[in-house]
Scaffold this motif. Structure first.
Motif, PDB file in Angstrom:
ATOM      1  N   GLY A 170      -0.438  23.699  18.776  1.00  0.00           N
ATOM      2  CA  GLY A 170      -1.270  24.772  19.300  1.00  0.00           C
ATOM      3  C   GLY A 170      -0.689  26.141  19.043  1.00  0.00           C
ATOM      4  O   GLY A 170       0.394  26.289  18.474  1.00  0.00           O
ATOM      5  N   CYS A 171      -1.435  27.158  19.472  1.00  0.00           N
ATOM      6  CA  CYS A 171      -1.040  28.547  19.221  1.00  0.00           C
ATOM      7  C   CYS A 171      -0.325  29.147  20.425  1.00  0.00           C
ATOM      8  O   CYS A 171      -0.126  28.509  21.449  1.00  0.00           O
ATOM      9  CB  CYS A 171      -2.272  29.367  18.862  1.00  0.00           C
ATOM     10  N   ASN A 172       0.045  30.400  20.287  1.00  0.00           N
ATOM     11  CA  ASN A 172       0.683  31.148  21.375  1.00  0.00           C
ATOM     12  C   ASN A 172       0.354  32.617  21.193  1.00  0.00           C
ATOM     13  O   ASN A 172      -0.574  32.958  20.450  1.00  0.00           O
ATOM     14  CB  ASN A 172       2.197  30.895  21.382  1.00  0.00           C
ATOM     15  N   ASN A 173       1.086  33.498  21.831  1.00  0.00           N
ATOM     16  CA  ASN A 173       0.777  34.930  21.738  1.00  0.00           C
ATOM     17  C   ASN A 173       1.306  35.593  20.465  1.00  0.00           C
ATOM     18  O   ASN A 173       1.059  36.777  20.240  1.00  0.00           O
ATOM     19  CB  ASN A 173       1.326  35.663  22.965  1.00  0.00           C
ATOM     20  N   LYS A 174       2.023  34.850  19.634  1.00  0.00           N
ATOM     21  CA  LYS A 174       2.429  35.323  18.306  1.00  0.00           C
ATOM     22  C   LYS A 174       1.485  34.745  17.255  1.00  0.00           C
ATOM     23  O   LYS A 174       0.831  35.473  16.503  1.00  0.00           O
ATOM     24  CB  LYS A 174       3.868  34.885  18.005  1.00  0.00           C
ATOM     25  N   LEU A 175       1.400  33.436  17.208  1.00  0.00           N
ATOM     26  CA  LEU A 175       0.449  32.738  16.352  1.00  0.00           C
ATOM     27  C   LEU A 175      -0.843  32.587  17.144  1.00  0.00           C
ATOM     28  O   LEU A 175      -1.024  31.626  17.889  1.00  0.00           O
ATOM     29  CB  LEU A 175       1.001  31.368  15.949  1.00  0.00           C
ATOM     30  N   ILE A 176      -1.732  33.570  17.001  1.00  0.00           N
ATOM     31  CA  ILE A 176      -2.890  33.632  17.899  1.00  0.00           C
ATOM     32  C   ILE A 176      -4.114  32.901  17.367  1.00  0.00           C
ATOM     33  O   ILE A 176      -5.093  32.712  18.100  1.00  0.00           O
ATOM     34  CB  ILE A 176      -3.267  35.094  18.231  1.00  0.00           C
ATOM     35  N   GLY A 177      -4.080  32.495  16.093  1.00  0.00           N
ATOM     36  CA  GLY A 177      -5.238  31.791  15.541  1.00  0.00           C
ATOM     37  C   GLY A 177      -4.827  30.812  14.474  1.00  0.00           C
ATOM     38  O   GLY A 177      -3.914  31.074  13.684  1.00  0.00           O
ATOM     39  N   ALA A 178      -5.477  29.648  14.463  1.00  0.00           N
ATOM     40  CA  ALA A 178      -5.222  28.651  13.428  1.00  0.00           C
ATOM     41  C   ALA A 178      -6.458  27.781  13.272  1.00  0.00           C
ATOM     42  O   ALA A 178      -6.908  27.161  14.235  1.00  0.00           O
ATOM     43  CB  ALA A 178      -4.000  27.802  13.775  1.00  0.00           C
ATOM     44  N   LYS A 179      -7.001  27.762  12.068  1.00  0.00           N
ATOM     45  CA  LYS A 179      -8.177  26.946  11.773  1.00  0.00           C
ATOM     46  C   LYS A 179      -7.976  26.269  10.425  1.00  0.00           C
ATOM     47  O   LYS A 179      -7.181  26.726   9.610  1.00  0.00           O
ATOM     48  CB  LYS A 179      -9.441  27.822  11.720  1.00  0.00           C
TER      49      LYS A 179
END
Length: 737
Positions: A170-179
């Motif tokens: 999952g993501c976090n506040n650094k990696l905010i998007g992943a599709k």
């Protein structure tokens, strides 16, 4: 056309590339059906798409539709026969139809080398609002480069999302998007249907752009230092559009662009190759144009097909195209022969020899059978005699990567590999190995055949200092194969021996039997150069959030550090305006700004039809006659200039009209300096530009008069505007096709 079927085939040229296969019309393939325009009503757009298929007697429209694009584009990916595609291409509602194609993927010292130290000034609050979108192979969420310690929530403008997928935490506040986008629905036996990075490429590029500060990063103890991106406080959004087995398809790329634009990214970084000479059928060019309309600059890699000329890709003028340069660090392994002679080879090998010398043989001398002799000199799999390889060091010529894997698999010690290419691009070896040039190869081969008991050893790789910068041999060159007046690449950036984050799901070489895994790895390619410039673009945007994509591109181009023509014989066709210079790009003084209309006018002067231009810009068609008149040389306010000489044996005159906008002190005076090569006269009018609080933009004209030159020859000069604070430099290239 009254009384005619809506599916009557028009004269629209339909380019169909089937990779050498002969297909019957009934065979279904995926085509991109492009309607143009941005749909105001997504539901209505989707209905229009279905109606078009129905009109052409495609009964099961849901089965035919692979993907419907209705956020940023009005387009459709659909399974069609060639006949159906031709029929749909002739419909009034449709702008263009072209087959789905597949693209290929094209680094910590590098940031210090190009002048962006950790101590560089920053706008940290604004930097944390910058979102960098990458279209790539996915990302490794557990990497330290993407941890969110100290990060607040995503910027309010962010409209993207991130879920939990297979092997993806999952993501976090650094990696905010992943599709991820795999629209053909076919499973990839070597990949995972998830944004997770199995290849390592996406993790590497993403950490180069915006990775956190990570201490003690290294590979085998080499390149040890602090890994970081250009904008460590920025956010990352990954759009996985590339897959291990199939590469990066048009339909997935278009979906990635659509999502990134709709999600609200600020910069798009795409280290993926294009290959079409037609802007209207170039998905990367089309996606980047729509991004530009939304204020998003797309930075793309130039390609890895150098040093041949006209191999440059991603050459649309609204894209910032990046070639690869080398930094002052490389990796060498010493080869010591039994006669005491030593040679330096290139590559990364972590293996300490267990003994002083090993028996040394040439692959050419130990074929498995007589019929294998030609292949054995290249140490190709199943061509060597196992009994003569075991316990020995083998000298091979390069034909395929991974010869050390073949040698090790037969019980050998390692491989000395002779090559005439990629010597400036050290490879990682899974067994003791190194790469040497043909001159050294001849010396080693001569030694092998001069004694009954030849021996040698490859010592562990060490880091060495080399002269730099230089353009990598693999970096694709100009001239631009499509637009004669647009210089490409725009700039170069470090793309050789770049250390950055990696995936735990793939060994360092990916070769059979390799047990080497690492959180960081060293890669080379224009894929590694591209995120360096993407990071610089994000850095500039953090200081100037309202600047247009063209202004940011101009700032990076006109402040680039000029490179040596003596070191790089291809000149500007290899390095564009020069090596990216991050700190100077923050304050360029003047910028060559452009908007959507400027690019449309450029396309008109390129001779594209109104319908083809419509396919690029997103409208049914464009009426070029309604646009302001202009000339090919000045149809675009580009920060560099290129003149192609006429075929006739006479002087060629080129006129370039440009406008510069003052982004420096309100009251500034700039004076012109011209450098002209022999046989070329360059003049600029006026020679002084005066700016005041009420005058922010000035026009000028450059006239280039060039005498006839030999075919394929290129010379270059420059125009530099200087104030007491700023230097604004534009290369001027003269070329005889």
């Amino acid at each position: 056309m009254s009384g005619s079927s809506p599916c009557i085939h028009s004269n629209l040229l339909l380019l169909v590339i089937f990779a050498g296969l002969t297909l019957i019309n009934a065979e279904k393939k995926v085509y991109i059906v492009y309607f143009g325009g941005r749909p105001d009503d997504r539901q209505a757009a989707a209905q229009t798409q279905q109606d078009v298929l129905s009109k052409c007697d495609i009964v099961d429209t849901e089965e035919s539709i692979v993907h419907s694009y209705t956020k940023s584009f009005n387009a459709l990916a659909a399974k069609l026969s060639e006949d159906e595609a031709q029929k749909i291409a002739g419909m009034e509602e449709v702008v263009s139809v072209f087959p789905n194609r597949y693209h290929k993927l094209h680094t910590t010292k590098s940031w210090d080398f190009i002048g962006l130290p950790r101590t560089a000034r920053r706008q940290l609050k604004q930097e944390s609002n910058i979102i960098v979108g990458l279209l790539d192979t996915g990302i490794t969420p557990q990497s330290e480069s993407f941890a969110d310690n100290g990060f607040g929530p995503p910027p309010a403008k962010w409209k993207g999302s991130c879920g939990r997928f297979a092997n993806f935490s999952g993501c976090n506040n650094k990696l905010i998007g992943a599709k991820y986008f795999k629209l053909d629905g076919k499973p990839d036996p070597d990949d995972i249907l998830s944004p997770v990075d199995v290849e390592g490429h996406g993790t590497h590029t993403a950490s180069t752009v915006a990775g956190n500060i990570v201490k003690n990063a290294n590979l085998f103890g080499l390149a040890k230092g602090t890994a970081r991106g250009a904008v460590p406080s920025a956010r990352v959004a990954m759009y996985k559009v590339c897959w291990v087995s199939t590469g990066c398809s048009d339909m997935d790329l278009l979906a990635g662009f659509e999502a990134a634009i709709a999600d609200g990214v600020d910069v798009i970084s795409i280290s993926i190759g294009g290959f079409t000479f037609n802007y209207a059928e170039d998905i990367i060019a089309i996606g980047a144009f729509h991004a530009m309309k939304k204020g998003i600059l797309t930075i793309a890699s130039a390609g890895n097909d150098g040093p041949d000329e006209s191999t440059i890709v991603n050459h649309a003028p609204w894209i910032l195209t990046v070639g690869a340069s080398g930094i002052d660090r490389s990796f060498r392994s010493k080869v010591v022969l039994g006669n005491g002679k030593t040679f330096l080879g290139s590559g990364l090998s972590a293996f300490d020899p267990k003994q002083k010398n090993y028996p040394l043989v040439s692959g050419a001398d130990i074929p498995k059978t007589k019929a294998d002799k030609e292949n054995s000199r290249f140490c190709i799999e199943d061509s060597l005699d196992p009994t003569k390889v075991k316990g020995k060091l083998v000298y091979c010529e390069l034909e395929e990567w991974g010869v050390e894997s073949v040698v090790k698999g037969l019980g050998g010690i390692g491989a000395i590999v002779e090559s005439t290419v990629f010597l400036d691009t050290p490879q990682i070896f899974m067994a003791p190995g190194t790469m040497i040039n043909d001159t050294v190869g001849q010396a080693i081969d001569g030694y092998i055949h001069s004694t009954r008991t030849p021996s040698g050893v490859i010592q562990r790789t060490k880091e060495v200092k080399i002269p730099a910068p230089f353009v990598a041999s693999f970096s694709s060159r100009g001239p631009n194969p499509v637009s004669q007046h647009i210089l490409k690449p725009d700039v170069v950036a470090p793309g050789v021996d770049i250390l950055a984050s990696y995936t735990p799901l793939k060994s360092l070489t990916g070769l059979k039997g390799d047990t080497q895994f690492s959180k960081f790895t060293i890669m080379s390619g224009t894929s590694m150069a591209c995120p360096h410039v993407s990071g610089v673009a994000a850095y500039v945007k953090s200081f100037h959030p309202k600047w247009s994509p063209a202004a940011i591109k101009s700032a990076i181009t006109t402040t680039a550090k000029p490179m040596s023509r003596r070191v790089n014989k291809d000149g500007e066709f290899a390095y564009g305006a020069g090596q990216v210079n991050p700190l100077r790009a923050l304050s360029p003084g003047l910028v060559y700004d452009m908007n959507e209309t400027s690019y449309i006018q450029f396309l008109c002067h390129e001779g594209l039809s109104g319908k083809s231009i419509g396919a690029i810009v997103g409208s049914k068609s464009v009426n070029c006659s309604s646009l302001l008149p202009g000339h090919g040389n000045d149809a675009l306010n580009y920060p560099t200039m290129q003149l192609s000489l006429k075929d006739k044996n006479e002087t060629t005159v080129g006129v370039f009209r440009r406008t510069v906008t003052n982004v420096g002190p309100a009251q500034s005076v700039y004076k012109a300096t011209i450098e002209a090569p022999q046989g070329v006269k360059i003049t600029v009018t006026p020679t002084t530009l005066v700016f005041s609080p009420t005058v922010q933009a000035r026009r000028f004209k450059v006239v280039v008069k060039a005498k006839p030159m030999a075919s394929k020859k290129m010379v270059s000069g420059s125009l530099t505007w200087r104030s007491h604070r700023h230097i604004v430099r534009s290369p001027i290239v003269i070329y005889k096709p």
